[in-house]
Design a protein around this motif. Sequence first.
Motif, PDB file in Angstrom:
ATOM      1  N   ARG A  44       7.880 -13.182  -1.863  1.00  0.00           N
ATOM      2  CA  ARG A  44       6.767 -12.471  -1.225  1.00  0.00           C
ATOM      3  C   ARG A  44       7.323 -11.675  -0.058  1.00  0.00           C
ATOM      4  NH1 ARG A  44       1.910 -13.260  -2.919  1.00  0.00           N
ATOM      5  NH2 ARG A  44       1.371 -15.128  -4.092  1.00  0.00           N
ATOM      6  N   THR A  45       6.775 -10.469   0.109  1.00  0.00           N
ATOM      7  CA  THR A  45       7.188  -9.637   1.229  1.00  0.00           C
ATOM      8  C   THR A  45       6.023  -8.755   1.640  1.00  0.00           C
ATOM      9  OG1 THR A  45       8.937  -8.176   2.053  1.00  0.00           O
ATOM     10  CG2 THR A  45       8.114  -7.718  -0.157  1.00  0.00           C
ATOM     11  N   ASP A  46       6.089  -8.210   2.818  1.00  0.00           N
ATOM     12  CA  ASP A  46       5.072  -7.308   3.318  1.00  0.00           C
ATOM     13  C   ASP A  46       5.012  -6.058   2.438  1.00  0.00           C
ATOM     14  OD1 ASP A  46       3.305  -6.374   5.697  1.00  0.00           O
ATOM     15  OD2 ASP A  46       4.752  -4.751   5.398  1.00  0.00           O
ATOM     16  N   GLU A  47       3.817  -5.669   2.036  1.00  0.00           N
ATOM     17  CA  GLU A  47       3.641  -4.547   1.109  1.00  0.00           C
ATOM     18  C   GLU A  47       4.217  -3.239   1.660  1.00  0.00           C
ATOM     19  OE1 GLU A  47       0.038  -2.500  -1.484  1.00  0.00           O
ATOM     20  OE2 GLU A  47      -0.405  -4.119  -0.085  1.00  0.00           O
ATOM     21  N   LYS A  48       3.960  -2.943   2.920  1.00  0.00           N
ATOM     22  CA  LYS A  48       4.451  -1.706   3.543  1.00  0.00           C
ATOM     23  C   LYS A  48       5.982  -1.717   3.612  1.00  0.00           C
ATOM     24  CE  LYS A  48       3.581   2.012   6.135  1.00  0.00           C
ATOM     25  NZ  LYS A  48       3.131   3.246   5.557  1.00  0.00           N
ATOM     26  N   LEU A  49       6.559  -2.853   4.000  1.00  0.00           N
ATOM     27  CA  LEU A  49       8.012  -2.983   4.059  1.00  0.00           C
ATOM     28  C   LEU A  49       8.614  -2.748   2.681  1.00  0.00           C
ATOM     29  CD1 LEU A  49      10.662  -3.767   5.514  1.00  0.00           C
ATOM     30  CD2 LEU A  49      10.108  -6.154   4.965  1.00  0.00           C
ATOM     31  N   LYS A  50       8.019  -3.336   1.656  1.00  0.00           N
ATOM     32  CA  LYS A  50       8.501  -3.167   0.288  1.00  0.00           C
ATOM     33  C   LYS A  50       8.520  -1.697  -0.099  1.00  0.00           C
ATOM     34  CE  LYS A  50       7.415  -4.518  -4.484  1.00  0.00           C
ATOM     35  NZ  LYS A  50       6.907  -3.299  -5.079  1.00  0.00           N
ATOM     36  N   GLU A  51       7.429  -0.979   0.178  1.00  0.00           N
ATOM     37  CA  GLU A  51       7.355   0.448  -0.154  1.00  0.00           C
ATOM     38  C   GLU A  51       8.433   1.245   0.579  1.00  0.00           C
ATOM     39  OE1 GLU A  51       3.413   1.749   0.747  1.00  0.00           O
ATOM     40  OE2 GLU A  51       2.495   0.377  -0.702  1.00  0.00           O
ATOM     41  N   GLN A  52       8.607   0.972   1.879  1.00  0.00           N
ATOM     42  CA  GLN A  52       9.592   1.703   2.680  1.00  0.00           C
ATOM     43  C   GLN A  52      11.011   1.446   2.172  1.00  0.00           C
ATOM     44  OE1 GLN A  52       8.472   0.093   6.485  1.00  0.00           O
ATOM     45  NE2 GLN A  52       7.100   1.804   6.935  1.00  0.00           N
ATOM     46  N   MET A  64      -0.682  -6.831   4.582  1.00  0.00           N
ATOM     47  CA  MET A  64      -0.909  -7.535   3.348  1.00  0.00           C
ATOM     48  C   MET A  64       0.430  -7.792   2.666  1.00  0.00           C
ATOM     49  SD  MET A  64      -3.069  -6.333   0.029  1.00  0.00           S
ATOM     50  CE  MET A  64      -4.625  -6.946   0.616  1.00  0.00           C
ATOM     51  N   SER A  65       0.574  -8.934   2.069  1.00  0.00           N
ATOM     52  CA  SER A  65       1.778  -9.285   1.313  1.00  0.00           C
ATOM     53  C   SER A  65       1.660  -8.787  -0.110  1.00  0.00           C
ATOM     54  CB  SER A  65       1.972 -10.791   1.253  1.00  0.00           C
ATOM     55  OG  SER A  65       2.676 -11.247   2.348  1.00  0.00           O
ATOM     56  N   THR A  66       2.810  -8.554  -0.690  1.00  0.00           N
ATOM     57  CA  THR A  66       2.839  -8.214  -2.106  1.00  0.00           C
ATOM     58  C   THR A  66       3.794  -9.178  -2.778  1.00  0.00           C
ATOM     59  OG1 THR A  66       3.110  -6.411  -3.680  1.00  0.00           O
ATOM     60  CG2 THR A  66       4.675  -6.490  -1.898  1.00  0.00           C
TER      61      THR A  66
END
Length: 102
Positions: free
Chosen positions: A26-34, A1-3
């Motif tokens: 916009r970026t991938d939600e998991k990538l953003k968290e990491q 999912m994108s965030t």
Amino acid sequence: MSTFFSIVCRGSLVSGMAKTAMIRARTDEKLKEQVEHIFHRLGMTTTEAINLFYRQVKVHRGLPFLVRLPNAETRKTLERSARGEDVKTFKNIEDMFQDLES
């Protein structure tokens, strides 16, 4: 999912006030968290990291790292590694260097 996130970047001072510009991406939600976890460990905010990246692009007059398409051999190696083939693991860095030197 994108965030979706927004960041305000600080610019140069003009009449005592900082000029800012809004960046929306916009970026991938998991990538953003990491990545945000890494920034936190480095003691910086996402805004500071983006400003650092922008400054480096300016200094290098381009991306501050190489962006290339991998050749056929590298692609095959990456595909094997993704499948867990021909991958070595080590308990610590000393064991890794010992293996490299043997």
